[in-house]
Design an enzyme around this catalytic site. Sequence first.
Site, mmCIF file in Angstrom:
data_model
loop_
_atom_site.group_PDB
_atom_site.id
_atom_site.type_symbol
_atom_site.label_atom_id
_atom_site.label_comp_id
_atom_site.label_asym_id
_atom_site.label_seq_id
_atom_site.Cartn_x
_atom_site.Cartn_y
_atom_site.Cartn_z
ATOM 1 N N ASP A 178 0.851 3.728 -2.899
ATOM 2 C CA ASP A 178 0.576 5.543 -2.842
ATOM 3 C C ASP A 178 1.647 6.288 -3.514
ATOM 4 O OD1 ASP A 178 -0.784 7.386 -0.919
ATOM 5 O OD2 ASP A 178 1.516 7.405 -0.551
ATOM 6 N N ASN A 211 -7.313 1.277 0.281
ATOM 7 C CA ASN A 211 -6.047 0.738 0.601
ATOM 8 C C ASN A 211 -5.654 -0.623 -0.159
ATOM 9 O OD1 ASN A 211 -6.128 2.819 2.401
ATOM 10 N ND2 ASN A 211 -6.243 1.432 4.334
ATOM 11 N N GLU A 223 0.903 -1.304 -0.109
ATOM 12 C CA GLU A 223 -0.111 -0.071 0.118
ATOM 13 C C GLU A 223 0.909 1.202 0.011
ATOM 14 O OE1 GLU A 223 -2.619 -0.334 3.329
ATOM 15 O OE2 GLU A 223 -2.709 1.879 3.438
ATOM 16 N N GLU A 281 -4.508 0.532 -3.486
ATOM 17 C CA GLU A 281 -3.304 1.068 -3.560
ATOM 18 C C GLU A 281 -2.021 -0.089 -3.597
ATOM 19 O OE1 GLU A 281 -3.172 5.113 -1.443
ATOM 20 O OE2 GLU A 281 -3.206 3.638 -0.090
#
Lengths: 245, 245
Positions: free
Chosen positions: B67, B134, B63, B137
Amino acid sequence: MFFSRIRSIFTTYSKEDKRLIASIKMMVGSKPLNLRPYRVAVQHTSVAKSVKKGFKESNERLEYLGDAVLGMVVAEYLFKKYPFKDEGFLTEVRSRIVSRDSLNRVARAIGIPDIVKFDRRRKTPNSHKSLYGNTLEAMVGAILIDRGYNFARKFVLKKLLVPHYDIDEILATTKNYKSKLIEWTQKHAKTPKFEHLQTIDKGHFKEFIMQVTVDEEPIAKGHGLSKKKAEQDAAREACIKLEIE
Amino acid sequence: MFFSRIRSIFTTYSKEDKRLIASIKMMVGSKPLNLRPYRVAVQHTSVAKSVKKGFKESNERLEYLGDAVLGMVVAEYLFKKYPFKDEGFLTEVRSRIVSRDSLNRVARAIGIPDIVKFDRRRKTPNSHKSLYGNTLEAMVGAILIDRGYNFARKFVLKKLLVPHYDIDEILATTKNYKSKLIEWTQKHAKTPKFEHLQTIDKGHFKEFIMQVTVDEEPIAKGHGLSKKKAEQDAAREACIKLEIE
C-alpha cells in the site's frame, strides 16, 4: 544529474539563494543539484504567486509528494525492524512517527523555521499550526525531485528518523487499546468483558485466543503469546470495528 | 541478489511453488530471486499459520507495505504528469487509482485469483470483498522485498498503471465538487451561493476569484482560469472545510 551540475556551476545566485543553499547543505549533507524544487518547498501558500493559468506555486504539491516518501520509507523501515509485529502495530507506530506533532518538532530541530517564507501578517492561531512540519514534508518532496528516491530515503532514515526519534519511547507510549475500549464503554454506559476462548498448544509455546464482548455481544477476537497480549489484540480489533479513535 | 540467484539454482521446488513461480513470471516479467515473500503474499489470513510466539504469518503485513509503495509511486507519477494541478486534485486522482474497486479490478485482470490461497468455507458476503485487491497490494510488497524500490516502481508503472488504467476516464468521472456541495446544502436545508469576487489581469490571461457562501456565511474561495474552474476550486475547498465526503 550531470547537466544539473554543469548548470549549477554557471548559475549566479542571489544572496537569498546562497543562504538557502547553505541551509540545505547543513540539513541534507550536500548542496542541491537543482535549487528550483527547494525554492518552492520553502514557499508557504500565504506568499505563493500565481505562475500560470490561475495556478499558484506554493509548497503544497511538494508536501503531498514528501508525505508519500515519508510514508513509504517509514513503512519499509518498520516492516524490516519488526518482523513479527502485525500490520496494526506497524500502522500505529508509523502514524505516530509522521504525526503533525512529531514532524513539527523535527522540523524545528533541523532548522526549518530559518528558511520557510510565509506571510506573518496573516498569522492566526490555527493557520500556521503545521507550518514547519508541512515545510519539512515539502523539503523531502524537493529532495526526491532533485536526487531521486534512494537519496531521499537515506535522508529520511539518517537525518530524520535515527537522530530525532526514540522508537522505544514511541512504543512505550503507544496507545493502550484495552484502556481505550474500556473508556469508551464507560462513556456509553456499556459493559465490556474479556473471555478466554482457547489455548492452542504449539509445542514450544502456547497461543491464547481471547474474545471481547460489549453488552454480551461478541465484538472481536485476538490472539497472542499471553492472555494479556491476546486481550490487547482483541481490544485493538474492537476499537477498529467500533470506530473508536 | 547474487546469492539469491545461486540459492534459486540449488533449490528444488514443490509443484505448488513451481506454479507460483510461473505465475509471478507472467505477472512481473521475470522469475523471483527469493520466493519466500511471494509465498506469504498469496496467503490470506484465513489460511495463515502461527509461525512464532502467537504471530500468524499472513499477507497483511506485506499488504501494508505494498500500500505504501503504491501510494508513493502513484504520487510521484501524478506529481510529474500534472505540474499545474494542485495537491487536492493529485490526492483525489490518486485515491481513485488505489481505491478498493480499482485494485480488485486490476488484480482480477492480472490473474491474482489464480494464485491467492484462502479458506473458502469461511467465505461470507463481506469478508472477501477486498481479497484480490489486498493480495495485489501484498504482491507489490513482496516485489519490494525481493527486488527493491526501483524494480517495484517499474512494476507498478508498467504492469499496473499504464496497461490497466484509463487516466482520462478517471479525470472525466472524478467527482464534481460543486454538485456535491449543492446536494449537501439541499439535504441540510441550506442555501449555497457562488459570487465573483475579482478578476486579475495577468497579461496573457485572466485569473478569476470566486467565493462560495452557505446561508450568507463565506465558506471558501477558489481561483481559476475561468469562472467555472474557480467555482469548482471554491466548492472543493468548501467540501473539505464542511467535511462533505
